[in-house]
Design a protein around this motif. Structure first.
Motif, PDB file in Angstrom:
ATOM      1  N   LEU B  98       3.261 -26.139   3.514  1.00  0.00           N
ATOM      2  CA  LEU B  98       3.076 -27.353   5.062  1.00  0.00           C
ATOM      3  C   LEU B  98       2.322 -27.580   4.571  1.00  0.00           C
ATOM      4  CD1 LEU B  98       4.340 -23.998   7.155  1.00  0.00           C
ATOM      5  CD2 LEU B  98       6.068 -26.351   6.531  1.00  0.00           C
ATOM      6  N   GLY B  99       1.219 -27.581   4.290  1.00  0.00           N
ATOM      7  CA  GLY B  99       0.064 -28.526   4.368  1.00  0.00           C
ATOM      8  C   GLY B  99      -1.212 -28.074   5.193  1.00  0.00           C
ATOM      9  N   GLY B 100      -0.802 -27.059   5.128  1.00  0.00           N
ATOM     10  CA  GLY B 100      -1.861 -26.180   5.963  1.00  0.00           C
ATOM     11  C   GLY B 100      -2.726 -25.515   5.506  1.00  0.00           C
ATOM     12  N   ILE B 101      -3.775 -24.846   6.675  1.00  0.00           N
ATOM     13  CA  ILE B 101      -4.512 -23.869   6.509  1.00  0.00           C
ATOM     14  C   ILE B 101      -4.644 -22.592   6.699  1.00  0.00           C
ATOM     15  CG2 ILE B 101      -5.809 -25.807   5.833  1.00  0.00           C
ATOM     16  CD1 ILE B 101      -7.805 -25.322   8.357  1.00  0.00           C
ATOM     17  N   LEU B 102      -5.513 -21.250   6.598  1.00  0.00           N
ATOM     18  CA  LEU B 102      -5.753 -20.524   7.190  1.00  0.00           C
ATOM     19  C   LEU B 102      -7.205 -20.577   7.416  1.00  0.00           C
ATOM     20  CD1 LEU B 102      -3.719 -17.784   8.100  1.00  0.00           C
ATOM     21  CD2 LEU B 102      -5.453 -16.524   6.624  1.00  0.00           C
ATOM     22  N   LEU B 103      -7.987 -20.441   9.102  1.00  0.00           N
ATOM     23  CA  LEU B 103      -8.749 -20.296   9.952  1.00  0.00           C
ATOM     24  C   LEU B 103      -8.882 -18.756   9.502  1.00  0.00           C
ATOM     25  CD1 LEU B 103      -8.195 -23.011  12.085  1.00  0.00           C
ATOM     26  CD2 LEU B 103      -9.992 -22.288   9.596  1.00  0.00           C
ATOM     27  N   THR B 104     -10.069 -18.798   9.648  1.00  0.00           N
ATOM     28  CA  THR B 104     -10.074 -16.733   9.608  1.00  0.00           C
ATOM     29  C   THR B 104     -11.953 -16.646  10.021  1.00  0.00           C
ATOM     30  OG1 THR B 104     -11.567 -16.318   7.317  1.00  0.00           O
ATOM     31  CG2 THR B 104      -9.160 -16.263   7.480  1.00  0.00           C
ATOM     32  N   PRO B 105     -12.020 -15.455  10.650  1.00  0.00           N
ATOM     33  CA  PRO B 105     -13.836 -15.674  11.116  1.00  0.00           C
ATOM     34  C   PRO B 105     -14.455 -15.697  10.555  1.00  0.00           C
ATOM     35  CG  PRO B 105     -12.038 -13.680  12.571  1.00  0.00           C
ATOM     36  CD  PRO B 105     -11.413 -14.699  11.076  1.00  0.00           C
ATOM     37  N   ASP B 116     -14.476 -15.209  22.196  1.00  0.00           N
ATOM     38  CA  ASP B 116     -14.496 -14.896  23.355  1.00  0.00           C
ATOM     39  C   ASP B 116     -13.703 -13.449  23.433  1.00  0.00           C
ATOM     40  OD1 ASP B 116     -16.942 -16.724  23.505  1.00  0.00           O
ATOM     41  OD2 ASP B 116     -16.334 -17.657  24.809  1.00  0.00           O
ATOM     42  N   LEU B 117     -12.546 -13.692  22.970  1.00  0.00           N
ATOM     43  CA  LEU B 117     -11.657 -12.649  23.587  1.00  0.00           C
ATOM     44  C   LEU B 117     -11.899 -12.127  23.062  1.00  0.00           C
ATOM     45  CD1 LEU B 117      -8.302 -15.043  21.940  1.00  0.00           C
ATOM     46  CD2 LEU B 117      -8.796 -14.019  24.343  1.00  0.00           C
ATOM     47  N   GLN B 118     -12.966 -10.662  22.462  1.00  0.00           N
ATOM     48  CA  GLN B 118     -13.959  -9.992  21.614  1.00  0.00           C
ATOM     49  C   GLN B 118     -12.584  -8.903  20.664  1.00  0.00           C
ATOM     50  OE1 GLN B 118     -15.202  -8.958  25.491  1.00  0.00           O
ATOM     51  NE2 GLN B 118     -17.447  -9.102  25.498  1.00  0.00           N
ATOM     52  N   LEU B 119     -12.249  -7.692  21.364  1.00  0.00           N
ATOM     53  CA  LEU B 119     -10.987  -7.030  20.521  1.00  0.00           C
ATOM     54  C   LEU B 119      -9.398  -7.813  21.039  1.00  0.00           C
ATOM     55  CD1 LEU B 119     -12.170  -3.760  20.631  1.00  0.00           C
ATOM     56  CD2 LEU B 119     -12.498  -5.232  18.843  1.00  0.00           C
ATOM     57  N   SER B 120      -9.228  -8.971  21.241  1.00  0.00           N
ATOM     58  CA  SER B 120      -8.199  -9.648  21.753  1.00  0.00           C
ATOM     59  C   SER B 120      -8.227 -10.468  21.330  1.00  0.00           C
ATOM     60  CB  SER B 120      -7.595  -9.384  22.803  1.00  0.00           C
ATOM     61  OG  SER B 120      -7.322  -8.198  23.535  1.00  0.00           O
ATOM     62  N   ALA B 121      -9.293 -11.216  20.035  1.00  0.00           N
ATOM     63  CA  ALA B 121      -9.454 -11.790  19.537  1.00  0.00           C
ATOM     64  C   ALA B 121      -7.808 -11.906  17.660  1.00  0.00           C
ATOM     65  CB  ALA B 121     -10.330 -12.353  18.607  1.00  0.00           C
ATOM     66  N   PRO B 122      -7.867 -13.106  17.493  1.00  0.00           N
ATOM     67  CA  PRO B 122      -6.560 -12.839  16.115  1.00  0.00           C
ATOM     68  C   PRO B 122      -7.144 -12.681  15.226  1.00  0.00           C
ATOM     69  CG  PRO B 122      -7.300 -15.432  16.721  1.00  0.00           C
ATOM     70  CD  PRO B 122      -7.998 -14.657  18.169  1.00  0.00           C
ATOM     71  N   SER B 123      -6.183 -11.788  14.468  1.00  0.00           N
ATOM     72  CA  SER B 123      -7.161 -11.550  12.640  1.00  0.00           C
ATOM     73  C   SER B 123      -7.248 -13.101  11.646  1.00  0.00           C
ATOM     74  CB  SER B 123      -5.578 -11.007  11.799  1.00  0.00           C
ATOM     75  OG  SER B 123      -5.745  -9.399  12.784  1.00  0.00           O
ATOM     76  N   CYS B 124      -6.145 -14.377  12.073  1.00  0.00           N
ATOM     77  CA  CYS B 124      -7.101 -15.515  11.897  1.00  0.00           C
ATOM     78  C   CYS B 124      -6.029 -16.637  12.181  1.00  0.00           C
ATOM     79  CB  CYS B 124      -5.917 -15.108   9.978  1.00  0.00           C
ATOM     80  SG  CYS B 124      -4.482 -14.612  10.187  1.00  0.00           S
ATOM     81  N   LEU B 125      -6.055 -17.300  12.097  1.00  0.00           N
ATOM     82  CA  LEU B 125      -5.170 -18.530  12.580  1.00  0.00           C
ATOM     83  C   LEU B 125      -4.481 -18.748  11.566  1.00  0.00           C
ATOM     84  CD1 LEU B 125      -7.689 -19.887  15.161  1.00  0.00           C
ATOM     85  CD2 LEU B 125      -5.677 -18.713  15.608  1.00  0.00           C
ATOM     86  N   TRP B 126      -3.220 -19.797  11.512  1.00  0.00           N
ATOM     87  CA  TRP B 126      -2.123 -20.347  11.250  1.00  0.00           C
ATOM     88  C   TRP B 126      -2.449 -21.900  11.201  1.00  0.00           C
ATOM     89  CZ3 TRP B 126      -0.065 -17.790   6.536  1.00  0.00           C
ATOM     90  CH2 TRP B 126      -0.242 -16.059   6.954  1.00  0.00           C
ATOM     91  N   VAL B 127      -2.469 -22.391  10.961  1.00  0.00           N
ATOM     92  CA  VAL B 127      -2.242 -23.652  10.961  1.00  0.00           C
ATOM     93  C   VAL B 127      -1.873 -25.134   9.830  1.00  0.00           C
ATOM     94  CG1 VAL B 127      -4.673 -26.127  11.923  1.00  0.00           C
ATOM     95  CG2 VAL B 127      -5.118 -23.489  12.172  1.00  0.00           C
ATOM     96  N   ARG B 128      -1.508 -25.619  11.271  1.00  0.00           N
ATOM     97  CA  ARG B 128      -0.407 -26.939  10.228  1.00  0.00           C
ATOM     98  C   ARG B 128      -0.843 -28.298  11.062  1.00  0.00           C
ATOM     99  NH1 ARG B 128       5.845 -27.322  10.484  1.00  0.00           N
ATOM    100  NH2 ARG B 128       5.369 -28.884   9.197  1.00  0.00           N
ATOM    101  N   GLY B 129      -1.204 -30.021  10.186  1.00  0.00           N
ATOM    102  CA  GLY B 129      -1.317 -30.730  10.835  1.00  0.00           C
ATOM    103  C   GLY B 129      -2.136 -31.252  10.494  1.00  0.00           C
ATOM    104  N   ASN B 130      -2.721 -32.202  11.352  1.00  0.00           N
ATOM    105  CA  ASN B 130      -3.756 -33.135  10.758  1.00  0.00           C
ATOM    106  C   ASN B 130      -5.308 -32.804  11.016  1.00  0.00           C
ATOM    107  OD1 ASN B 130      -5.589 -35.171  11.140  1.00  0.00           O
ATOM    108  ND2 ASN B 130      -4.649 -36.500  13.404  1.00  0.00           N
ATOM    109  N   TYR B 131      -5.570 -32.469   9.912  1.00  0.00           N
ATOM    110  CA  TYR B 131      -6.504 -31.208   9.880  1.00  0.00           C
ATOM    111  C   TYR B 131      -7.997 -31.736   9.736  1.00  0.00           C
ATOM    112  CZ  TYR B 131      -9.272 -26.785  10.316  1.00  0.00           C
ATOM    113  OH  TYR B 131     -10.872 -26.338   9.973  1.00  0.00           O
ATOM    114  N   SER B 132      -8.048 -32.472   9.289  1.00  0.00           N
ATOM    115  CA  SER B 132      -9.770 -33.880   8.990  1.00  0.00           C
ATOM    116  C   SER B 132     -10.542 -33.246   8.945  1.00  0.00           C
ATOM    117  CB  SER B 132      -8.430 -35.352   8.291  1.00  0.00           C
ATOM    118  OG  SER B 132      -8.782 -35.295   9.530  1.00  0.00           O
TER     119      SER B 132
END
Lengths: 425, 425
Positions: B98-105, B116-132
């Protein structure tokens, strides 16, 4: 009720013609020397003397009103052109003919709330109408004000609010102008079932013997008959811009809550709201379409934090305090099928297929729950008729009859539950 | 940009499938042992050990999350049914396609605000799109959310706000749902002139390879092309109620301001607003007709004080802070003829007759001013073309040409000034 020959009454009647509303020097003079001497001094019959002059300057200063040293001298010059025209007995005779009374700070019926205006308090109040039970207490008085060029929305809201307030035992106070004011008086009168009630009070910028604007004459007559008209200026006085602005402070001072239904970005109604806020009274603003210029003033109040958002009479009653303290019922929206479920049961419910059946293992994986939690959850969902065993020993969602009563939340559920992953938006 | 074979990336990709969003035990485990060991423990390959178990309990307690002593044990049971289905390499391969990236802490591009979500923060973010240019900074991100069953009013407001925000350089974040969400994405895309801009981000409750709801597929594809799609659940994941609710916290966490355009009394949009308020982010609510059930949720927020009343993009920008700090121009209402006059001149102006002429003495009495003040005031009003000497040596009001420019307030006055005692209502 009023003793029309009481010298204090006569003096205050005269002072209310001599002083424009909020003439702080005049009010300080009255406070320092009493109304009878104040009239003698103001009309130049006796001179103030140094002690009194200093006392007046002190009173003004204590209220944070900066004045020039010659404030009293200036005021005497300001009052002089009106001295020749003073005829308080004539004004009081007019009042008597109207069946009205003059309220003064010296009498028991004086609305104490108005003293919060301090050195802007009126010298007296000219009152006519259904006075048998006096002016209602502060926490029963709600001002409903707004634009003269009101929209159909504003008129509708005003009608609903005024009627709701009167039904709850409040008196609707407004200014008798076209638009929101007139609608407030009209709806309050229409909602009043009991002739002994005090549905509405019009606070006028002109004398209470005049009907301004002319188009509201019938309404103001009816307000004078079943409600009251109140003014701080004597009979015959014309409404002027200054008196309109000052009339607004009287409305604010008489009421526990001031509600602005519709107001443009610049509006006299905002002036009333700011007076109310300045007095520590509650202010409510009715929201409306952002595209309506007539709601821009209300949104301005909300945005500035000067007003609380109010949408019905119950919310206004809440602002009015003790007498009006009612618990607000939540709007009657049908609860969703998943209301009241735990997170685990919510996950499980979403994992259950609507038509095909599934296994415990599969449910555990899809829902992200342990086998034990799946088993416990299925029992609960089955009890709530949300889950159903299938003939092949699996599980699926139970699609209940649309009007069946759910044991777990004890309310009817009128929407179909067949859609699975629907979001409440 | 993402190193798809980095063990940390692979581990977090797996954890995001193992844990439901906001699985606080899973996140505490990840925090305590790092993602690689967390995955080993969560999948049962190694055991946690007493020290780690205590550390996790401590982390949860420090966040005020009360758990049972066997919290980790419960969690392991909850995760076990999903272990067999784990295939992070397959998920990452889908992402790469999909041309996407995985953002991790662990990576620099991780949006810090989400922590700021602390212990509710996501493990990672799956991202696709115009990421430049990465995910925009917090103070450029504004969530525009609301009902799925929006009205024409809500759609119109959403369009205006989204376009206004994009024009000012903000990114409009929403959830891709029908109604307000879709309109927000649509208008943001339409308003973006520059292909390098990041007009809008859709935060989805399902995997970013799916288009849900189906009716928004074209819009979501366009959002993925010119904006971004972000999810915390891996590709292929279904949207569930729990994920919708949790998705709302992600939207709130990513944005400096959350604006609710329309929401019923119970609405997912209020959930987003409450998440935002809980994170100390600004919340705006758009007012609307009291008669519209779709504005009841907005009014509820305003009434509770959880939200600020916002009526245009400039007011939202103000909430977003520094980058968006703009002085709000007052709506362009024509100033009244008496704007800027002193009290004395206002009294004098009202005392001046429109047609007949009057004398200084009479003016002093009617206006309640001294002779000296009348003379001084008349000079000022004459200069402002508000007063006029008459042939007989008297004075009257000057009725200026409607479009004449007034010296004293330097603005055009487009309304007729012939009415004397008119009230600004």
């Amino acid at each position: 009720m009023t003793n029309f020959s009481d010298p204090t009454v006569v003096a205050r009647a005269a002072l209310s013609r001599l002083f424009e509303p909020s003439d702080t020097v005049g009010l300080a003079l009255t406070l320092a020397s009493g109304p009878i001497d104040a009239l003698r001094i103001a009309t130049g019959r006796i001179s103030a003397g140094t002690t009194l002059t200093l006392e007046i300057a002190g009173l003004l200063e204590a209220q944070g009103i900066s004045t020039r040293p010659q404030a009293l001298g200036d005021a005497l010059e300001r009052w002089r052109p009106r001295v020749a025209d003073l005829a308080p007995e004539r004004d009081l005779a007019t009042l008597e003919r109207l069946g009205g009374i003059l309220l003064t700070p010296e009498c028991d019926e004086w609305p104490k709330a108005i003293d919060d205006l301090q050195l802007s308090a009126p010298s007296c109040l000219w009152v006519r109408g259904n006075y048998s039970r006096g002016i209602p207490e502060l926490n029963r008085m709600v001002a409903v004000v707004g634009s003269r060029d009101s929209t159909a929305y504003g008129a509708g809201m005003t009608g609903d609010l005024a009627a709701g307030l009167v039904t709850r035992g409040y008196t609707v106070v407004s200014g008798g102008a076209y638009g929101i004011d007139a609608q407030a008086h009209r709806s309050a009168l229409a909602a009043a079932q009991d002739e002994r009630a005090m549905p509405t009070i019009g606070v006028t910028a002109c004398g209470i013997d005049r009907y301004y604007p002319a188009g509201n004459e019938q309404l103001l007559r009816e307000t004078a008959r079943r409600g009251m008209l109140i003014a701080e200026v004597p009979p015959g006085s014309s409404p002027t811009r200054w008196r309109f602005l000052q009339r607004n402070r009287l409305i604010a001072g008489l009421c526990a809550v001031t509600v602005v239904v519709e107001a443009r970005w610049r509006s006299g109604a905002l002036n009333t709201a700011h007076h109310a806020a300045g007095l520590g009274r509650s202010v409510g603003a009715v929201p409306g379409s952002v595209y309506s210029a007539n709601s821009a003033g209300c949104h301005r109040l909300l945005r500035e934090g000067s007003a609380v958002c109010v949408t019905d009479a119950a919310e206004i009653a809440e602002l009015a305090g003790p007498m009006g303290s009612v618990t607000l019922p939540e709007p009657d929206e049908a609860p969703a099928v998943h209301d009241g479920l735990t997170v685990e049961d919510l996950l499980l419910l979403d994992a259950l297929p609507v038509r095909a059946s599934t296994t415990i293992d599969k449910l555990a994986s899809v829902a992200g729950l342990s086998i034990r939690d799946v088993l416990a959850g299925l029992s609960r969902l089955e009890l709530s008729t949300l889950a159903q065993r299938t003939d092949d020993g699996g599980w699926r969602r139970d699609t209940p009859h649309p009007y069946s009563r759910r044991p777990h939340n004890n309310s009817t559920n009128s929407s179909s539950n067949s859609s699975n992953n629907s979001e409440k938006g």
